[in-house]
Scaffold this motif. Structure first.
Motif, PDB file in Angstrom:
ATOM      1  N   VAL A  82       0.838  -1.192   0.000  1.00  0.00           N
ATOM      2  CA  VAL A  82       0.000   0.000   0.000  1.00  0.00           C
ATOM      3  C   VAL A  82       0.877   1.248   0.000  1.00  0.00           C
ATOM      4  CG1 VAL A  82      -2.005  -1.042   1.119  1.00  0.00           C
ATOM      5  CG2 VAL A  82      -0.176  -0.050   2.534  1.00  0.00           C
ATOM      6  N   VAL A  83       0.330   2.319  -0.569  1.00  0.00           N
ATOM      7  CA  VAL A  83       1.023   3.601  -0.597  1.00  0.00           C
ATOM      8  C   VAL A  83       1.092   4.175   0.811  1.00  0.00           C
ATOM      9  CG1 VAL A  83       0.888   5.992  -1.385  1.00  0.00           C
ATOM     10  CG2 VAL A  83       0.356   4.130  -2.957  1.00  0.00           C
ATOM     11  N   ILE A  84       2.266   4.593   1.206  1.00  0.00           N
ATOM     12  CA  ILE A  84       2.459   5.336   2.456  1.00  0.00           C
ATOM     13  C   ILE A  84       2.896   6.740   2.048  1.00  0.00           C
ATOM     14  CG2 ILE A  84       3.673   5.492   4.650  1.00  0.00           C
ATOM     15  CD1 ILE A  84       1.926   3.004   4.427  1.00  0.00           C
ATOM     16  N   PRO A  85       2.078   7.751   2.297  1.00  0.00           N
ATOM     17  CA  PRO A  85       2.406   9.104   1.846  1.00  0.00           C
ATOM     18  C   PRO A  85       3.547   9.715   2.645  1.00  0.00           C
ATOM     19  CG  PRO A  85       0.456   9.149   3.224  1.00  0.00           C
ATOM     20  CD  PRO A  85       0.793   7.695   3.024  1.00  0.00           C
ATOM     21  N   PRO A  86       4.226  10.700   2.092  1.00  0.00           N
ATOM     22  CA  PRO A  86       5.246  11.405   2.886  1.00  0.00           C
ATOM     23  C   PRO A  86       4.570  12.110   4.051  1.00  0.00           C
ATOM     24  CG  PRO A  86       4.800  12.586   0.849  1.00  0.00           C
ATOM     25  CD  PRO A  86       4.081  11.277   0.743  1.00  0.00           C
ATOM     26  N   GLY A  87       5.328  12.376   5.098  1.00  0.00           N
ATOM     27  CA  GLY A  87       4.703  13.008   6.247  1.00  0.00           C
ATOM     28  C   GLY A  87       5.670  13.420   7.331  1.00  0.00           C
ATOM     29  N   GLU A  88       5.107  13.924   8.413  1.00  0.00           N
ATOM     30  CA  GLU A  88       5.878  14.396   9.561  1.00  0.00           C
ATOM     31  C   GLU A  88       5.339  13.749  10.825  1.00  0.00           C
ATOM     32  OE1 GLU A  88       5.554  18.630   9.626  1.00  0.00           O
ATOM     33  OE2 GLU A  88       6.131  18.864   7.514  1.00  0.00           O
ATOM     34  N   PHE A  89       6.237  13.324  11.706  1.00  0.00           N
ATOM     35  CA  PHE A  89       5.811  12.725  12.966  1.00  0.00           C
ATOM     36  C   PHE A  89       6.926  12.825  13.983  1.00  0.00           C
ATOM     37  CE2 PHE A  89       8.429   9.461  11.286  1.00  0.00           C
ATOM     38  CZ  PHE A  89       8.691   8.517  12.272  1.00  0.00           C
ATOM     39  N   GLU A  90       6.593  12.574  15.241  1.00  0.00           N
ATOM     40  CA  GLU A  90       7.583  12.530  16.320  1.00  0.00           C
ATOM     41  C   GLU A  90       8.021  11.084  16.494  1.00  0.00           C
ATOM     42  OE1 GLU A  90       9.059  14.804  18.487  1.00  0.00           O
ATOM     43  OE2 GLU A  90       8.302  16.346  17.116  1.00  0.00           O
ATOM     44  N   MET A  91       9.298  10.819  16.305  1.00  0.00           N
ATOM     45  CA  MET A  91       9.827   9.468  16.435  1.00  0.00           C
ATOM     46  C   MET A  91      10.445   9.301  17.823  1.00  0.00           C
ATOM     47  SD  MET A  91      12.586   7.593  13.964  1.00  0.00           S
ATOM     48  CE  MET A  91      13.191   5.934  14.320  1.00  0.00           C
ATOM     49  N   GLY A  92      10.084   8.246  18.513  1.00  0.00           N
ATOM     50  CA  GLY A  92      10.582   8.002  19.860  1.00  0.00           C
ATOM     51  C   GLY A  92       9.455   8.111  20.866  1.00  0.00           C
ATOM     52  N   GLU A  93       9.792   8.255  22.127  1.00  0.00           N
ATOM     53  CA  GLU A  93       8.777   8.380  23.164  1.00  0.00           C
ATOM     54  C   GLU A  93       9.325   9.092  24.375  1.00  0.00           C
ATOM     55  OE1 GLU A  93       9.792   5.195  26.231  1.00  0.00           O
ATOM     56  OE2 GLU A  93       7.693   5.510  25.799  1.00  0.00           O
ATOM     57  N   GLU A  94       8.436   9.734  25.082  1.00  0.00           N
ATOM     58  CA  GLU A  94       8.747  10.475  26.300  1.00  0.00           C
ATOM     59  C   GLU A  94       9.872  11.475  26.060  1.00  0.00           C
ATOM     60  OE1 GLU A  94       9.213   7.481  29.347  1.00  0.00           O
ATOM     61  OE2 GLU A  94       7.044   7.274  29.555  1.00  0.00           O
ATOM     62  N   ASP A  95      11.005  11.361  26.784  1.00  0.00           N
ATOM     63  CA  ASP A  95      12.069  12.353  26.642  1.00  0.00           C
ATOM     64  C   ASP A  95      13.090  11.964  25.576  1.00  0.00           C
ATOM     65  OD1 ASP A  95      13.134  10.209  27.974  1.00  0.00           O
ATOM     66  OD2 ASP A  95      14.148  11.385  29.535  1.00  0.00           O
ATOM     67  N   THR A 153      -0.901   7.975  14.624  1.00  0.00           N
ATOM     68  CA  THR A 153      -1.310   7.948  16.024  1.00  0.00           C
ATOM     69  C   THR A 153      -0.184   8.437  16.933  1.00  0.00           C
ATOM     70  OG1 THR A 153      -0.566   5.661  16.357  1.00  0.00           O
ATOM     71  CG2 THR A 153      -2.824   5.991  15.579  1.00  0.00           C
ATOM     72  N   THR A 154      -0.545   8.861  18.122  1.00  0.00           N
ATOM     73  CA  THR A 154       0.431   9.282  19.132  1.00  0.00           C
ATOM     74  C   THR A 154       0.230   8.490  20.417  1.00  0.00           C
ATOM     75  OG1 THR A 154      -1.052  11.070  19.837  1.00  0.00           O
ATOM     76  CG2 THR A 154       0.607  11.617  18.175  1.00  0.00           C
ATOM     77  N   THR A 155      -0.489   7.402  20.327  1.00  0.00           N
ATOM     78  CA  THR A 155      -0.807   6.565  21.486  1.00  0.00           C
ATOM     79  C   THR A 155       0.262   5.499  21.702  1.00  0.00           C
ATOM     80  OG1 THR A 155      -2.211   5.302  19.967  1.00  0.00           O
ATOM     81  CG2 THR A 155      -3.290   6.918  21.384  1.00  0.00           C
ATOM     82  N   ILE A 156       0.143   4.737  22.795  1.00  0.00           N
ATOM     83  CA  ILE A 156       1.128   3.710  23.105  1.00  0.00           C
ATOM     84  C   ILE A 156       1.187   2.662  21.992  1.00  0.00           C
ATOM     85  CG2 ILE A 156       1.742   1.851  24.697  1.00  0.00           C
ATOM     86  CD1 ILE A 156       0.545   3.472  26.954  1.00  0.00           C
ATOM     87  N   PHE A 157       0.025   2.215  21.549  1.00  0.00           N
ATOM     88  CA  PHE A 157      -0.048   1.262  20.445  1.00  0.00           C
ATOM     89  C   PHE A 157      -0.618   1.965  19.218  1.00  0.00           C
ATOM     90  CE2 PHE A 157      -0.644  -1.145  24.413  1.00  0.00           C
ATOM     91  CZ  PHE A 157       0.388  -2.071  24.303  1.00  0.00           C
ATOM     92  N   SER A 158      -0.516   1.328  18.078  1.00  0.00           N
ATOM     93  CA  SER A 158      -1.040   1.944  16.860  1.00  0.00           C
ATOM     94  C   SER A 158      -2.560   2.022  16.857  1.00  0.00           C
ATOM     95  CB  SER A 158      -0.570   1.149  15.638  1.00  0.00           C
ATOM     96  OG  SER A 158      -1.116  -0.159  15.638  1.00  0.00           O
ATOM     97  N   PHE A 159      -3.210   1.306  17.770  1.00  0.00           N
ATOM     98  CA  PHE A 159      -4.672   1.294  17.852  1.00  0.00           C
ATOM     99  C   PHE A 159      -5.196   2.051  19.066  1.00  0.00           C
ATOM    100  CE2 PHE A 159      -2.899  -2.564  19.697  1.00  0.00           C
ATOM    101  CZ  PHE A 159      -3.385  -2.522  20.990  1.00  0.00           C
ATOM    102  N   GLY A 160      -4.320   2.577  19.903  1.00  0.00           N
ATOM    103  CA  GLY A 160      -4.746   3.312  21.082  1.00  0.00           C
ATOM    104  C   GLY A 160      -3.909   2.969  22.302  1.00  0.00           C
ATOM    105  N   ASP A 161      -4.414   3.304  23.471  1.00  0.00           N
ATOM    106  CA  ASP A 161      -3.681   3.088  24.722  1.00  0.00           C
ATOM    107  C   ASP A 161      -4.167   1.877  25.511  1.00  0.00           C
ATOM    108  OD1 ASP A 161      -1.981   5.336  24.492  1.00  0.00           O
ATOM    109  OD2 ASP A 161      -3.588   6.662  25.196  1.00  0.00           O
TER     110      ASP A 161
END
Length: 317
Positions: free
Chosen positions: A140-153, A248-256
């Protein structure tokens, strides 16, 4: 660093068998900083999970200069990191850069927005969102984008400037055998193995995973399915994290809610502890917002670049 040392370093992870996540000191899964979220079936071996496909060599969004490209991990292996499979046609590759590119996908975004981004970029590229290659792998196509990689600090902002394709499913035993002619999951008399055409291929080391991509590239180029600047490869860690999170910005890709993990993943509770300590058939669990199955659980995954415990900097790729 020697090849053996490099591979040993690649393998080092901390996986909790109960959730299939690598956890930080705080107890929250540091899944964004580890491309191998697997988990579950209790398999201790490595397998080729997701393959990515580079759609073209030029940047349709905002071509970065050399000084603008920043690493999100450590040095990559010497082998070129390319992507996976797509049934490509030369004409679409020639005309794409003359069109105005759709907006990039800036996290966070929901399921409806994820679908809109995929459809817009597929239309821009002149092809469907989902394609199937010569050996039955779906991408499947994954479009270019921006996100925060990592977690917490330990997070860094990352911008992916090019669209790419990622395998909807983990590479299966049937697909791996077709390309490589080998069945590593049967080596050394392992008893914890389920054999089947659609079962995720397991016990595949990094060198074999990259060779699989190279051979598949050569085969599809010979058949006229790939252009000369297109190839199959393992995703980078940033690509993997972006594809896994799917906005998503949750713990898992489907939520917390960890109690929902069983609907999306094979892991200790519903595999190893249920007497099924082996890799399962692909696509039996719910997908993430991009339509990717088994992004959590089932088998270990390889990426094309190094894993970094501490993310040094963000940037563009």
């Amino acid at each position: 660093m020697s090849e053996k040392a490099a591979l040993e370093r690649f393998i080092q992870t901390n996986i909790t068998k109960e959730t299939g996540q690598r956890r930080s000191g705080s107890g929250r899964p540091a899944w964004m900083s580890d491309k191998r979220i697997l988990a579950g079936a209790g398999a201790s071996s490595i397998l080729l999970l997701i393959v990515a496909f580079e759609m073209f060599s030029t940047d349709p969004v905002n071509p970065p200069t050399g000084s603008e490209i920043a690493s999100v991990g450590e040095s990559r292996p010497t082998a070129k990191s390319s992507s996976t499979n797509r049934a490509a046609t030369p004409s679409k590759s020639v005309t794409r850069d003359t069109l105005v590119a759709p907006p990039v996908a800036v996290a966070p975004f929901d399921a409806a927005q994820a679908k809109k981004h995929q459809e817009a970029w597929a239309k821009h590229l002149g092809e469907p969102v989902e394609t199937t290659n010569s050996i039955g792998m779906k991408f499947v196509v994954i479009p270019p984008g921006e996100f925060e990689m990592g977690e917490e600090d330990n997070t860094v902002p990352v911008t992916l400037t090019k669209p790419f394709r990622v395998g909807v499913h983990e590479v299966t035993q049937g697909q791996f055998r077709t390309v490589m002619g080998t069945e590593p999951w049967k080596d050394e008399g392992h008893s914890d193995v389920q054999v089947g055409e659609n079962v995720a291929a397991s016990r595949v080391n990094w060198m074999a995973a990259t060779t699989f991509c190279k051979k598949l590239t050569e085969s599809e180029r010979a058949e006229g399915r790939l252009l000369t600047d297109e190839e199959y490869r393992l995703p980078t860690e940033a690509e993997w994290a972006y594809a896994c999170r799917a906005g998503t910005t949750t713990i898992f890709s489907f939520g917390d809610d960890e109690s929902q993990l069983g609907a999306y993943a094979w892991y200790a509770s519903n595999a190893k502890n249920a007497g099924e300590a082996y890799a399962h058939a692909v696509g039996m669990k719910k997908p993430n917002l991009w339509g990717l199955h088994d992004i959590h659980g089932n088998v270990y995954e390889w990426c094309g670049d190094w894993h970094a415990e501490l993310l040094q900097q963000g940037g563009m790729d």
